[in-house]
Design an enzyme around this catalytic site. Structure first.
Site, mmCIF file in Angstrom:
data_model
loop_
_atom_site.group_PDB
_atom_site.id
_atom_site.type_symbol
_atom_site.label_atom_id
_atom_site.label_comp_id
_atom_site.label_asym_id
_atom_site.label_seq_id
_atom_site.Cartn_x
_atom_site.Cartn_y
_atom_site.Cartn_z
ATOM 1 N N LYS A 1 82.581 64.860 41.069
ATOM 2 C CA LYS A 1 83.646 63.845 41.085
ATOM 3 C C LYS A 1 83.795 63.233 42.481
ATOM 4 O O LYS A 1 83.893 62.017 42.635
ATOM 5 C CB LYS A 1 84.994 64.466 40.657
ATOM 6 C CG LYS A 1 84.968 65.136 39.302
ATOM 7 C CD LYS A 1 86.291 65.774 38.940
ATOM 8 C CE LYS A 1 86.812 66.845 39.877
ATOM 9 N NZ LYS A 1 85.988 68.092 39.911
ATOM 10 N N ARG B 1 95.501 67.590 36.686
ATOM 11 C CA ARG B 1 94.764 68.814 36.384
ATOM 12 C C ARG B 1 95.482 69.686 35.368
ATOM 13 O O ARG B 1 94.990 70.752 35.016
ATOM 14 C CB ARG B 1 94.635 69.599 37.679
ATOM 15 C CG ARG B 1 93.219 69.783 38.155
ATOM 16 C CD ARG B 1 93.347 70.472 39.494
ATOM 17 N NE ARG B 1 92.144 71.056 39.928
ATOM 18 C CZ ARG B 1 91.350 70.505 40.844
ATOM 19 N NH1 ARG B 1 91.618 69.331 41.339
ATOM 20 N NH2 ARG B 1 90.289 71.147 41.248
ATOM 21 N N ARG C 1 77.095 74.075 48.433
ATOM 22 C CA ARG C 1 77.726 72.878 49.025
ATOM 23 C C ARG C 1 78.107 73.125 50.493
ATOM 24 O O ARG C 1 78.610 74.185 50.847
ATOM 25 C CB ARG C 1 78.982 72.502 48.243
ATOM 26 C CG ARG C 1 79.758 71.380 48.925
ATOM 27 C CD ARG C 1 80.807 70.783 48.042
ATOM 28 N NE ARG C 1 81.794 71.738 47.574
ATOM 29 C CZ ARG C 1 82.774 71.425 46.732
ATOM 30 N NH1 ARG C 1 82.876 70.197 46.277
ATOM 31 N NH2 ARG C 1 83.629 72.348 46.354
ATOM 32 N N ARG D 1 83.290 75.600 52.220
ATOM 33 C CA ARG D 1 84.711 75.733 51.900
ATOM 34 C C ARG D 1 85.017 77.170 51.509
ATOM 35 O O ARG D 1 84.209 77.830 50.866
ATOM 36 C CB ARG D 1 85.064 74.806 50.726
ATOM 37 C CG ARG D 1 85.436 73.420 51.170
ATOM 38 C CD ARG D 1 85.600 72.415 50.043
ATOM 39 N NE ARG D 1 86.256 72.857 48.826
ATOM 40 C CZ ARG D 1 86.474 72.051 47.783
ATOM 41 N NH1 ARG D 1 86.097 70.785 47.836
ATOM 42 N NH2 ARG D 1 87.071 72.504 46.706
ATOM 43 N N ARG E 1 87.907 79.595 39.706
ATOM 44 C CA ARG E 1 88.168 78.150 39.551
ATOM 45 C C ARG E 1 87.638 77.635 38.212
ATOM 46 O O ARG E 1 88.270 76.802 37.568
ATOM 47 C CB ARG E 1 87.530 77.369 40.707
ATOM 48 C CG ARG E 1 88.279 77.545 42.022
ATOM 49 C CD ARG E 1 87.438 77.116 43.199
ATOM 50 N NE ARG E 1 87.164 75.692 43.224
ATOM 51 C CZ ARG E 1 86.165 75.138 43.917
ATOM 52 N NH1 ARG E 1 85.354 75.897 44.623
ATOM 53 N NH2 ARG E 1 85.994 73.839 43.906
HETATM 54 P P1 AP5 Z 1 81.240 67.368 44.536
HETATM 55 O O1 AP5 Z 1 81.071 65.897 44.430
HETATM 56 O O2 AP5 Z 1 81.895 67.934 45.756
HETATM 57 O O3 AP5 Z 1 81.965 67.920 43.213
HETATM 58 P P2 AP5 Z 1 83.510 67.863 42.803
HETATM 59 O O4 AP5 Z 1 83.526 67.689 41.308
HETATM 60 O O5 AP5 Z 1 84.253 66.887 43.617
HETATM 61 O O6 AP5 Z 1 83.891 69.352 43.159
HETATM 62 P P3 AP5 Z 1 85.165 69.980 43.911
HETATM 63 O O7 AP5 Z 1 84.843 71.442 44.099
HETATM 64 O O8 AP5 Z 1 85.523 69.226 45.144
HETATM 65 O O9 AP5 Z 1 86.214 69.838 42.834
HETATM 66 P P4 AP5 Z 1 87.441 70.664 42.653
HETATM 67 O O10 AP5 Z 1 88.030 69.881 41.559
HETATM 68 O O11 AP5 Z 1 87.341 72.099 42.368
HETATM 69 O O12 AP5 Z 1 88.085 70.718 44.115
HETATM 70 P P5 AP5 Z 1 89.353 70.008 44.735
HETATM 71 O O13 AP5 Z 1 89.052 69.739 46.127
HETATM 72 O O14 AP5 Z 1 89.830 68.898 43.841
HETATM 73 O O15 AP5 Z 1 79.781 68.026 44.365
HETATM 74 C C1 AP5 Z 1 79.586 69.432 44.457
HETATM 75 C C2 AP5 Z 1 78.192 69.731 45.095
HETATM 76 O O16 AP5 Z 1 77.175 69.238 44.228
HETATM 77 C C3 AP5 Z 1 77.958 69.049 46.454
HETATM 78 O O17 AP5 Z 1 77.176 69.897 47.256
HETATM 79 C C4 AP5 Z 1 77.175 67.779 46.114
HETATM 80 O O18 AP5 Z 1 76.337 67.402 47.184
HETATM 81 C C5 AP5 Z 1 76.362 68.244 44.899
HETATM 82 N N1 AP5 Z 1 76.155 67.170 43.918
HETATM 83 C C6 AP5 Z 1 77.032 66.206 43.535
HETATM 84 N N2 AP5 Z 1 76.495 65.412 42.584
HETATM 85 C C7 AP5 Z 1 75.243 65.909 42.352
HETATM 86 C C8 AP5 Z 1 74.199 65.547 41.454
HETATM 87 N N3 AP5 Z 1 74.317 64.506 40.611
HETATM 88 N N4 AP5 Z 1 73.049 66.276 41.468
HETATM 89 C C9 AP5 Z 1 72.901 67.329 42.318
HETATM 90 N N5 AP5 Z 1 73.856 67.735 43.200
HETATM 91 C C10 AP5 Z 1 75.020 67.034 43.202
HETATM 92 O O19 AP5 Z 1 90.449 71.166 44.613
HETATM 93 C C11 AP5 Z 1 90.408 72.327 45.396
HETATM 94 C C12 AP5 Z 1 91.654 73.149 45.142
HETATM 95 O O20 AP5 Z 1 92.834 72.402 45.500
HETATM 96 C C13 AP5 Z 1 91.911 73.555 43.677
HETATM 97 O O21 AP5 Z 1 91.212 74.740 43.339
HETATM 98 C C14 AP5 Z 1 93.433 73.732 43.680
HETATM 99 O O22 AP5 Z 1 93.805 74.953 44.261
HETATM 100 C C15 AP5 Z 1 93.915 72.631 44.598
HETATM 101 N N6 AP5 Z 1 94.207 71.380 43.870
HETATM 102 C C16 AP5 Z 1 93.588 70.182 44.038
HETATM 103 N N7 AP5 Z 1 94.103 69.261 43.198
HETATM 104 C C17 AP5 Z 1 95.068 69.894 42.489
HETATM 105 C C18 AP5 Z 1 95.934 69.485 41.438
HETATM 106 N N8 AP5 Z 1 95.921 68.234 40.953
HETATM 107 N N9 AP5 Z 1 96.796 70.400 40.929
HETATM 108 C C19 AP5 Z 1 96.852 71.659 41.426
HETATM 109 N N10 AP5 Z 1 96.037 72.120 42.402
HETATM 110 C C20 AP5 Z 1 95.158 71.236 42.921
#
Ligand code: AP5
Length: 213
Positions: free
Chosen positions: A13, A88, A127, A160, A171
């Site tokens: 994403k 979420r 990552r 991270r 997660r």
């Molecule tokens: P990446 O693009 O980083 O994936 P992502 O879907 O953004 O993954 P995240 O881990 O950032 O999502 P998340 O939803 O868990 O974390 P968030 O920060 O929102 O890609 C991942 C890897 O794959 C990278 O290395 C990239 O290079 C590679 N890649 C990408 N596309 C590729 C492809 N096509 N082919 C091959 N490789 C590829 O949340 C973190 C924490 O914050 C949560 O656990 C929670 O505690 C809190 N939080 C955040 N938002 C909320 C909310 N709304 N409510 C409550 N808690 C929240």
């Protein structure tokens, strides 16, 4: 365009949101990035959020709803925005709809990134993230030119805390329980499109553009 990017942790994403920002100039609203920024600033909100994030749990709804409500009121969100990592939970989605309704707006599209768990574990455990500019790399499939250094700004790359093996499993479980039901929520509203997120970043980007047209 008000766009919701839905999908499990590691589905790409954040990677795709950055391409959309470059192509369309819509701002990316990532609650994960906002919370990590609060942690790095050492604010009260950051300290509270860290205790949930380090365990792989969700931060309480009222905290993230407050962050998004304030952010969507800023000038750069007037022509639309990309929601990455929000909503979420069903209460977050309902709060978003109410908030937008008051502003005379609505979510136009929700796109679900579909991908098997094994690939998510591979992506998250490899990552590496730039704490300075937010760029993302992968130790096998999206390597930086210099090991451990960001190609864009030259800052060190880090893993991270929540990308450690035991937290990744938590997660993924939290996603299934609390976030996956949102696909049905947006399906029922007639707003959901699904894309194959296992493809290369370029192909995922093409699929995403088709889903928006
Ligand atoms: P990446 O693009 O980083 O994936 P992502 O879907 O953004 O993954 P995240 O881990 O950032 O999502 P998340 O939803 O868990 O974390 P968030 O920060 O929102 O890609 C991942 C890897 O794959 C990278 O290395 C990239 O290079 C590679 N890649 C990408 N596309 C590729 C492809 N096509 N082919 C091959 N490789 C590829 O949340 C973190 C924490 O914050 C949560 O656990 C929670 O505690 C809190 N939080 C955040 N938002 C909320 C909310 N709304 N409510 C409550 N808690 C929240």
């Amino acid at each position: 365009m008000i766009l919701v990017l839905l999908g499990p942790p590691g589905s790409g994403k954040g990677t795709q949101a950055k391409t959309l920002v470059a192509n369309h100039k819509w701002p990316q609203l990532s609650t994960g990035d906002m919370l990590r920024h609060a942690i790095s600033e050492g604010t009260k909100l950051g300290l509270e959020a860290k205790s949930f994030m380090d365990k792989g749990s969700l931060v309480p709804d009222e905290v993230v709803i407050g962050l998004i409500a304030a952010r969507t009121m800023l000038e750069d969100c007037k022509k639309g925005f990309i929601l990455d990592g929000f909503p979420r939970t069903i209460p977050q989605a309902e709060a978003l709809d109410k908030m937008l309704q008051k502003q005379g707006r609505l979510v136009n599209r929700a796109v679900l990134f579909e991908i098997p768990d094994a690939e998510l574990v591979r992506r998250l455990s490899g990552r590496r993230t730039c704490l300075s500019c937010g760029s993302m790399f992968h130790v096998d499939s999206m390597k930086s030119k210099k090991d451990g250094i960001c190609d864009k700004c030259g800052s060190p790359l880090v893993q991270r805390d929540d990308d450690k093996a035991e937290v990744i499993q938590k997660r993924l479980a939290v996603y299934q329980l609390q976030t996956a039901p949102l696909a049905q929520y947006y399906q029922t509203a007639g707003k959901l499109k699904k894309i194959d997120a296992t493809q290369s970043p370029e192909k995922v980007s093409e699929s995403l553009e088709k889903a928006l047209s």
